[in-house]
Write an enzyme that holds these catalytic residues in place. Sequence first.
Site, mmCIF file in Angstrom:
data_model
loop_
_atom_site.group_PDB
_atom_site.id
_atom_site.type_symbol
_atom_site.label_atom_id
_atom_site.label_comp_id
_atom_site.label_asym_id
_atom_site.label_seq_id
_atom_site.Cartn_x
_atom_site.Cartn_y
_atom_site.Cartn_z
ATOM 1 N N LYS A 167 7.828 -17.756 -10.195
ATOM 2 C CA LYS A 167 7.016 -16.730 -10.850
ATOM 3 C C LYS A 167 5.843 -17.380 -11.590
ATOM 4 O O LYS A 167 6.021 -18.351 -12.326
ATOM 5 C CB LYS A 167 7.897 -15.966 -11.846
ATOM 6 C CG LYS A 167 7.172 -14.817 -12.504
ATOM 7 C CD LYS A 167 8.054 -14.079 -13.490
ATOM 8 C CE LYS A 167 7.216 -13.048 -14.226
ATOM 9 N NZ LYS A 167 7.921 -12.457 -15.354
ATOM 10 N N ASP B 126 -3.704 -9.504 13.488
ATOM 11 C CA ASP B 126 -3.742 -8.106 13.924
ATOM 12 C C ASP B 126 -2.644 -7.928 14.988
ATOM 13 O O ASP B 126 -2.780 -8.413 16.120
ATOM 14 C CB ASP B 126 -5.124 -7.758 14.475
ATOM 15 C CG ASP B 126 -5.266 -6.253 14.687
ATOM 16 O OD1 ASP B 126 -4.299 -5.632 15.177
ATOM 17 O OD2 ASP B 126 -6.333 -5.706 14.350
ATOM 18 N N ILE B 127 -1.579 -7.264 14.588
ATOM 19 C CA ILE B 127 -0.403 -7.144 15.465
ATOM 20 C C ILE B 127 -0.750 -6.331 16.710
ATOM 21 O O ILE B 127 -0.447 -6.719 17.838
ATOM 22 C CB ILE B 127 0.762 -6.474 14.694
ATOM 23 C CG1 ILE B 127 1.099 -7.327 13.460
ATOM 24 C CG2 ILE B 127 1.980 -6.292 15.584
ATOM 25 C CD1 ILE B 127 1.925 -6.605 12.412
ATOM 26 N N ASN C 224 0.844 -1.199 0.000
ATOM 27 C CA ASN C 224 0.000 0.000 0.000
ATOM 28 C C ASN C 224 0.878 1.247 0.000
ATOM 29 O O ASN C 224 2.105 1.149 -0.004
ATOM 30 C CB ASN C 224 -0.970 -0.021 1.190
ATOM 31 C CG ASN C 224 -0.228 -0.039 2.512
ATOM 32 O OD1 ASN C 224 0.523 0.878 2.826
ATOM 33 N ND2 ASN C 224 -0.426 -1.105 3.296
HETATM 34 O O1 C5P Z 1 -7.822 -2.459 11.687
HETATM 35 P P1 C5P Z 1 -7.066 -1.309 11.152
HETATM 36 O O2 C5P Z 1 -6.038 -1.696 10.109
HETATM 37 O O3 C5P Z 1 -7.878 -0.159 10.682
HETATM 38 O O4 C5P Z 1 -6.261 -0.776 12.424
HETATM 39 C C1 C5P Z 1 -5.237 0.140 12.362
HETATM 40 C C2 C5P Z 1 -4.306 -0.021 13.543
HETATM 41 O O5 C5P Z 1 -4.048 -1.387 13.821
HETATM 42 C C3 C5P Z 1 -2.956 0.579 13.282
HETATM 43 O O6 C5P Z 1 -2.399 0.961 14.522
HETATM 44 C C4 C5P Z 1 -2.202 -0.579 12.671
HETATM 45 O O7 C5P Z 1 -0.780 -0.431 12.790
HETATM 46 C C5 C5P Z 1 -2.711 -1.743 13.478
HETATM 47 N N1 C5P Z 1 -2.789 -3.009 12.745
HETATM 48 C C6 C5P Z 1 -1.975 -4.054 13.102
HETATM 49 N N2 C5P Z 1 -2.074 -5.254 12.466
HETATM 50 C C7 C5P Z 1 -2.984 -5.439 11.471
HETATM 51 C C8 C5P Z 1 -3.822 -4.386 11.097
HETATM 52 C C9 C5P Z 1 -3.693 -3.179 11.751
HETATM 53 O O8 C5P Z 1 -1.132 -3.882 14.002
HETATM 54 N N3 C5P Z 1 -3.064 -6.596 10.876
#
Ligand code: C5P
Length: 404
Positions: A292, A311-312, A213
């Site tokens: 590839k 989701d980190i 992105n």
């Molecule tokens: O869910 P969304 O992407 O909108 O959330 C944004 C927040 O969550 C940001 O702080 C982003 O760094 C964190 N995030 C994350 N891991 C993900 C998605 C988002 O840490 N897979």
Amino acid sequence: MNDLAGKHIVLGLTGGIACYKAAELCRALIKEGASVQVVMTEAAAQFITPVTMQALSNRPVYGSQWDAREPNNMAHINLSREADAILIAPCSADFMSKLLHGGADDLLSLMCLARPIDRVPLLIAPAMNREMWDHPATQRNRAQLQEDGCTVLGVGTGDQACGETGDGRMLEPQELLQDVVAFFQPKVLAGHHMLVTAGPTYEAIDPVRGITNLSSGKMGFAIARAAQEAGAEVTLVAGPVALPTPRGVHRLDVKSASNMLTTCVEYAQAASIFVAAAAVADWRPALSADQKIKKDGSGQTPVLGFIENPDILATLANGPRALSGGLFCVGFAAESHDLLAHATAKRIRKNVPLLVGNIGPDTFGQDDNALLLVDASGATEIPRNSKLALARHLVADIARRIAK
Ligand code: C5P
């Protein structure tokens, strides 16, 4: 930015070929808003002329304690009383030894000894041949000078004027400038360890293609810099971006969300603050081909399936360290509309005490931004400013919250 506005710096030059870099440093300090008074030793004047330094600093240069221009004939007292800091760049091995022993047989050393030690900090940027730098005497002097309250800035590594290669070069003017700016920032995060994520992630489709992105990483890098300036130990986990690493920050480059998660889980063990500024990809291809993916001429296009990424932020915010109060977690939300409502909902969903909202199209790739800080009691706006200024504001805000 004018990070040194209102600061008066005495820039001391001692003998060494790195004096040529002091000219650029003088300009850089002034460009950042400082006023600069140059003081040179006799040896320094062998390497660069006082005329050059006078022209750049726009002030007469001082070199002798017998300078009759001072009505009271006490240049060492007058110059040191005006200063917000004395910066010696380059600082030779000989001058380090002189400072250590309290020598005072020339204006610069006399001024360092005569300075009000609690009010006028002394910073030195050593510059010498690598053998001189490594010598036990120099290293002993460095350690003792630090004990005595002097800030010994680092040295650079690389080719030296003598033809040798190693440690001991003076840092580059821009590096020294950043160190001086950082020196003046309040140390509100001293003793803390901040973990920051920044930039996009890259999810491979095959060895040559992937999904990413437009996140530039600038906000996360600015937060890492601001936290380091505030005295924190900083680990920056960066997705693929080409930004320079802020000085003094430990950077770990990762690609995918899964890499980022593994790295964050490991480093969060030692962290007390986690700021998730990365734009982590929500999904990754279900299968990443080893080779590839080729067009086969049939006109058929490959079908990509997706899996949701971990989701980190939510993982760390709901982990044992955060739940026991040992890790303060801060999230970001990049939205296109209804910022307050989305940021409020996201804060609750991720279970973080603080969520920073911003408008995605207004921030991606830009050098400035505006933030909305959302916590359990409401929202506060930080008006549009440079990302570094916003980062410093955010760091100060986090420091206040964790101090409660
Ligand atoms: O869910 P969304 O992407 O909108 O959330 C944004 C927040 O969550 C940001 O702080 C982003 O760094 C964190 N995030 C994350 N891991 C993900 C998605 C988002 O840490 N897979």
